[in-house]
Scaffold this active site. Sequence first.
Site, short mmCIF file in Angstrom:
data_model
loop_
_atom_site.label_atom_id
_atom_site.label_comp_id
_atom_site.label_asym_id
_atom_site.label_seq_id
_atom_site.Cartn_x
_atom_site.Cartn_y
_atom_site.Cartn_z
N HIS A 11 0.77 -0.98 0.05
CA HIS A 11 0.16 -0.04 -0.05
C HIS A 11 0.76 1.15 -0.12
CE1 HIS A 11 -2.81 -2.95 1.33
NE2 HIS A 11 -4.00 -2.03 0.84
N ALA A 13 2.79 3.93 -1.86
CA ALA A 13 2.87 4.58 -3.25
C ALA A 13 4.38 4.53 -3.68
CB ALA A 13 2.11 5.76 -3.23
N LYS A 15 6.77 2.45 -3.07
CA LYS A 15 7.30 0.95 -3.41
C LYS A 15 6.43 0.75 -5.00
CE LYS A 15 7.69 -1.10 0.88
NZ LYS A 15 7.27 -1.96 1.70
N GLU A 42 -1.75 -7.53 9.09
CA GLU A 42 -1.05 -7.19 9.94
C GLU A 42 0.39 -7.70 9.83
OE1 GLU A 42 -1.28 -6.83 14.81
OE2 GLU A 42 -2.76 -7.49 13.82
N ASP A 71 9.35 -6.19 1.80
CA ASP A 71 9.42 -5.81 3.09
C ASP A 71 10.57 -5.10 3.08
OD1 ASP A 71 7.65 -5.68 5.58
OD2 ASP A 71 9.54 -6.13 6.43
N SER A 72 10.63 -3.96 3.74
CA SER A 72 11.93 -3.46 3.81
C SER A 72 12.50 -2.61 4.83
CB SER A 72 12.08 -2.47 2.55
OG SER A 72 10.95 -1.95 2.16
N PHE A 152 10.96 8.63 -0.91
CA PHE A 152 10.12 8.47 0.25
C PHE A 152 10.74 8.09 1.48
CE2 PHE A 152 10.30 4.29 -1.64
CZ PHE A 152 10.15 3.44 -0.72
N TYR A 154 12.81 7.29 4.37
CA TYR A 154 13.86 7.87 4.89
C TYR A 154 14.88 8.35 4.00
CZ TYR A 154 12.35 5.50 9.32
OH TYR A 154 11.52 5.01 10.32
N HIS A 180 18.57 -1.03 -2.49
CA HIS A 180 18.28 -2.18 -2.11
C HIS A 180 17.08 -2.92 -2.99
CE1 HIS A 180 16.32 1.17 -0.48
NE2 HIS A 180 15.17 0.18 0.09
P1 ITT Z 1 3.50 -2.08 2.79
O1 ITT Z 1 3.85 -3.07 3.89
O2 ITT Z 1 2.21 -1.86 2.18
O3 ITT Z 1 4.52 -2.45 1.75
P2 ITT Z 1 5.05 -0.04 4.21
O4 ITT Z 1 5.63 1.21 4.06
O5 ITT Z 1 4.33 -0.34 5.71
O6 ITT Z 1 4.36 -0.49 3.18
P3 ITT Z 1 7.20 -1.74 5.09
O7 ITT Z 1 6.40 -2.44 6.25
O8 ITT Z 1 8.19 -2.59 4.30
O9 ITT Z 1 6.61 -1.25 4.10
O10 ITT Z 1 8.25 -0.67 5.79
C1 ITT Z 1 9.32 -0.03 5.53
C2 ITT Z 1 9.59 1.34 5.78
O11 ITT Z 1 11.00 1.34 5.54
C3 ITT Z 1 8.97 2.37 4.67
O12 ITT Z 1 7.63 2.66 5.04
C4 ITT Z 1 10.07 3.28 4.36
O13 ITT Z 1 9.79 4.29 5.50
C5 ITT Z 1 11.23 2.55 4.83
N1 ITT Z 1 11.85 2.28 3.48
C6 ITT Z 1 11.95 1.26 2.96
N2 ITT Z 1 12.43 1.69 1.54
C7 ITT Z 1 12.81 2.63 1.53
C8 ITT Z 1 13.35 3.20 0.55
O14 ITT Z 1 13.85 2.87 -0.68
N3 ITT Z 1 13.60 4.64 0.80
C9 ITT Z 1 13.09 5.22 1.98
N4 ITT Z 1 12.60 4.53 3.18
C10 ITT Z 1 12.34 3.04 2.73
#
Ligand code: ITT
Length: 193
Positions: A11, A13, A15, A42, A71-72, A152, A154, A180
């Site tokens: 969810h 945007a 990503k 969840e 997941d990142s 987006f 960080y 990554h």
């Molecule tokens: P979905 O679970 O719906 O995919 P989410 O934003 O909650 O969306 P995550 O649980 O994987 O996704 O949380 C990862 C967070 O890490 C994400 O919200 C970003 O704040 C950060 N993050 C991951 N990749 C990033 C990137 O390329 N640049 C900046 N921040 C990143």
Amino acid sequence: MRIEKLVLATHNAGKVAEMSDLLAPYGIEVLSAKDFDLDAPEETENTFEGNAFIKARFVAKETGLPALADDSGLCVNTLKGEPGVYSADWAGPEKDFGKAMILVNDKMGQCPDRSAYFISVFAFVLPDGREMVFEGRCDGSLIWPPRGAGGFGYDPMFVPKGEGRSFGEMDMSEKKKYSHRAKAFAEFRKIFE
Ligand code: ITT
């Protein structure tokens, strides 16, 4: 493997934009969880892989289509890998990453070690039950104050190794030289070859 259609199990945007861009050359119809009005499940696991599979399995089951989840998170060495899998949570329910970046910087204090890395784990789940996992990592360092309004999360405080600019100061095509997510995708795309 030949795939005609897949659903991005996210969810976020930012990503969706990056993963759609990475998939663009492959002639695959790319949909996202939003197109199906799906709720976000969840994320109850404490690993990237565990949470990526929760998202991909849920979307594959709900749509009957191949589902790709990312997941990142940002892992800060001096904070023993925090915020890590909790990177989204640090922004609170209002998803305020300005606040999350302040929290990261405040927790680091005056520590001279500013090194950090992003991790992205892709979980790919097919409707016939096949499952695959791919991982990418990007090393770099954290700056203060944040710079740039691109990307987006960080991105404005993260400078990848070998660069002077933050991800926030790059456009998507520059960010994908280092990111990554692009590295996880480079492993994932081998299934098409
Ligand atoms: P979905 O679970 O719906 O995919 P989410 O934003 O909650 O969306 P995550 O649980 O994987 O996704 O949380 C990862 C967070 O890490 C994400 O919200 C970003 O704040 C950060 N993050 C991951 N990749 C990033 C990137 O390329 N640049 C900046 N921040 C990143």
